[in-house]
Design a protein around this motif. Structure first.
Motif, mmCIF file in Angstrom:
data_model
loop_
_atom_site.group_PDB
_atom_site.id
_atom_site.type_symbol
_atom_site.label_atom_id
_atom_site.label_comp_id
_atom_site.label_asym_id
_atom_site.label_seq_id
_atom_site.Cartn_x
_atom_site.Cartn_y
_atom_site.Cartn_z
ATOM 1 N N UNK A 1 0.831 -1.212 0.000
ATOM 2 C CA UNK A 1 0.000 0.000 0.000
ATOM 3 C C UNK A 1 0.867 1.264 0.000
ATOM 4 N N UNK A 2 1.923 1.281 0.812
ATOM 5 C CA UNK A 2 2.821 2.432 0.855
ATOM 6 C C UNK A 2 3.521 2.611 -0.491
ATOM 7 N N UNK A 3 3.890 1.496 -1.124
ATOM 8 C CA UNK A 3 4.521 1.567 -2.447
ATOM 9 C C UNK A 3 3.563 2.211 -3.452
ATOM 10 N N UNK A 4 2.295 1.825 -3.401
ATOM 11 C CA UNK A 4 1.304 2.420 -4.282
ATOM 12 C C UNK A 4 1.181 3.925 -4.033
ATOM 13 N N UNK A 5 1.156 4.333 -2.779
ATOM 14 C CA UNK A 5 1.041 5.751 -2.444
ATOM 15 C C UNK A 5 2.191 6.547 -3.061
ATOM 16 N N UNK A 6 3.394 5.995 -3.004
ATOM 17 C CA UNK A 6 4.555 6.692 -3.561
ATOM 18 C C UNK A 6 4.500 6.736 -5.083
ATOM 19 N N UNK A 7 4.068 5.650 -5.702
ATOM 20 C CA UNK A 7 3.945 5.632 -7.165
ATOM 21 C C UNK A 7 2.897 6.645 -7.616
ATOM 22 N N UNK A 8 1.781 6.695 -6.916
ATOM 23 C CA UNK A 8 0.726 7.652 -7.275
ATOM 24 C C UNK A 8 1.224 9.085 -7.120
ATOM 25 N N UNK A 9 1.971 9.358 -6.065
ATOM 26 C CA UNK A 9 2.487 10.710 -5.835
ATOM 27 C C UNK A 9 3.462 11.119 -6.928
ATOM 28 N N UNK A 10 4.260 10.166 -7.410
ATOM 29 C CA UNK A 10 5.257 10.469 -8.449
ATOM 30 C C UNK A 10 4.656 10.574 -9.841
ATOM 31 N N UNK A 11 3.410 10.060 -9.994
ATOM 32 C CA UNK A 11 2.746 10.058 -11.302
ATOM 33 C C UNK A 11 3.611 9.322 -12.325
#
Length: 420
Positions: free
Chosen positions: A19-29
């Motif tokens: 979940x944290x990995x997804x949050x970072x990927x989403x933030x980086x676009x």
């Protein structure tokens, strides 16, 4: 998920980390990979997508898809650089491994390694480099040729294995290294060396590899020789030209041992010339992290002028900024107000100021004056009374800047620079 099902998995991977990995990927676009799926599209089926990814990674069955190759022009227009764009799901998977690996390897890294590390920045590397150029007469500007394309896979895996016994980490690192590249023409290119520049896992793999290939080796072989490394950009400081020539020759041998090669034209020994260094050399400047280090006029605290070897926005970066300003064609936005123009360009200009305005601000001030030239032309086209009066247009802008100095980001920053 029940405890029994969790224990049935060969690899224990936390759902919280996914979940944290997804949050970072989403933030980086970022752009879509070979499957064409965007961040927004992945998010539409988020729960199922993340569960499917976690399930496959935990069972050892996750197979990375090919990486989409994207060509971008190199600085100065000298050829193209190929970046690898993984799919959104693959970026999440890579970030999972990075989140497990990074805290383990971080304490081992050298204090003069700055790239892609928490709490460290390019500005830190530049500040340390400037300080050491003042203390050392000579520098070696190292350019590793095609670094990300040349990494030896087995040496990378051996370096990673020094820091983790997690079989799944090594399994997926190996698979990512071997994942084919989906070329621009649609063909698939198998890879036996290198790691795609631009992927989530590449920076930490590069740092681990270079820690052993360069940082730790330098500490053993040349403990008195300082350096700064930001990913594969390296500056080494030496006391004399003779020492610099010797150290460079030994580094070249070391690079060959680990499957790398120094660029014969871009790697050079540089004389850090200033007021106290009266000699001369073929090379008296170098570029590092978007800044050009060279002799520049400076002013002491007592108000005396002298020549200092220090960094300012590089020639290539300044040209790129000027090209962007020209592409805006601000003088043609006659149907918009100054407030509209400011709203449009300020975020980009602030980015330039925040990065290139840290050292020797006056060089960037000169570059950003180009914006004012276009604003004056805008005023001439917008107001009939100024059509043939360029000086009147400049006076109008000066009055606006006096009344509202924060309207444009470069106005406020230039005023601060003059006051400071």
């Amino acid at each position: 998920m029940s405890e029994s099902k969790w224990k049935d998995k060969p690899f224990v991977i936390s759902k919280r980390v996914v979940w944290e990995a997804w949050r970072q990927v989403r933030a980086n676009q970022g752009a879509a990979g070979v499957d064409g799926e965007s961040i927004a599209e992945f998010e539409q089926g988020l729960s199922g997508n993340l569960y499917r990814l976690w399930n496959r990674m935990s069972s050892g069955s996750y197979m990375p898809p090919p990486v989409r190759a994207v060509e971008i022009p190199k600085a100065g227009g000298l050829g193209v650089r190929v970046l690898g764009v993984p799919t959104v799901a693959d970026r999440v998977a890579q970030t999972v491994v990075r989140l497990y690996l990074e805290p383990v390897v971080e304490p081992f890294f050298h204090s003069d390694s700055y790239g892609y590390r928490p709490g460290r920045s390019a500005h830190d590397a530049l500040a340390r480099c400037r300080e050491r150029c003042w203390k050392n007469d000579w520098a070696i500007d190292l350019d590793v040729q095609a670094f990300f394309d040349s990494l030896d896979h087995e040496l990378v895996l051996r370096a990673v294995s020094h820091h983790t016994s997690e079989r799944w980490v090594l399994l997926y690192v190996r698979r990512w290294l071997k994942a084919p590249l989906h070329a621009v023409d649609g063909t698939l290119a198998a890879r036996d060396r290198g790691t795609p520049q631009g992927s989530a896992i590449s920076p930490v793999l590069a740092n681990i590899f270079l820690h052993y290939a360069f940082d730790a080796w330098m500490s053993r072989e040349f403990p008195g020789v300082a350096f700064e490394r930001y990913a594969d950009d390296v500056i080494v400081h030496c006391r004399s030209e003779r020492q610099a020539d010797f150290v460079l020759a030994v580094i070249a041998e070391r690079m060959a041992q680990v499957g790398l090669e120094l660029h014969p034209d871009k790697t050079r020994v540089v004389y850090c010339k200033d007021s106290n260094r009266v000699g001369s050399h073929e090379h008296e400047r170098f570029d590092f992290l978007g800044y050009t280090f060279c002799p520049r006029l400076a002013k002491s605290r007592r108000g005396e002028f002298f020549v200092s070897f220090c960094p300012a926005v590089s020639d290539d970066a300044a040209k790129a900024i000027r090209r962007t300003i020209k592409r805006w064609r601000l003088h043609l936005w006659c149907d918009q107000t100054l407030n509209d123009l400011a709203r449009e360009i300020n975020p980009i200009v602030r980015g330039w100021i925040n990065y290139y305005g840290r050292f020797y601000r006056s060089e960037l001030v000169l570059v950003l004056k180009g914006i004012d030239a276009y604003l004056a032309r805008w005023a001439q086209r917008k107001y009939k009374r100024l059509r043939r009066r360029p000086e009147g247009a400049r006076r109008l802008l000066a009055r606006v800047a006096t009344r509202d100095p924060a309207l444009f980001a470069h106005w406020a920053w230039t005023a601060q620079s003059a006051a400071g």
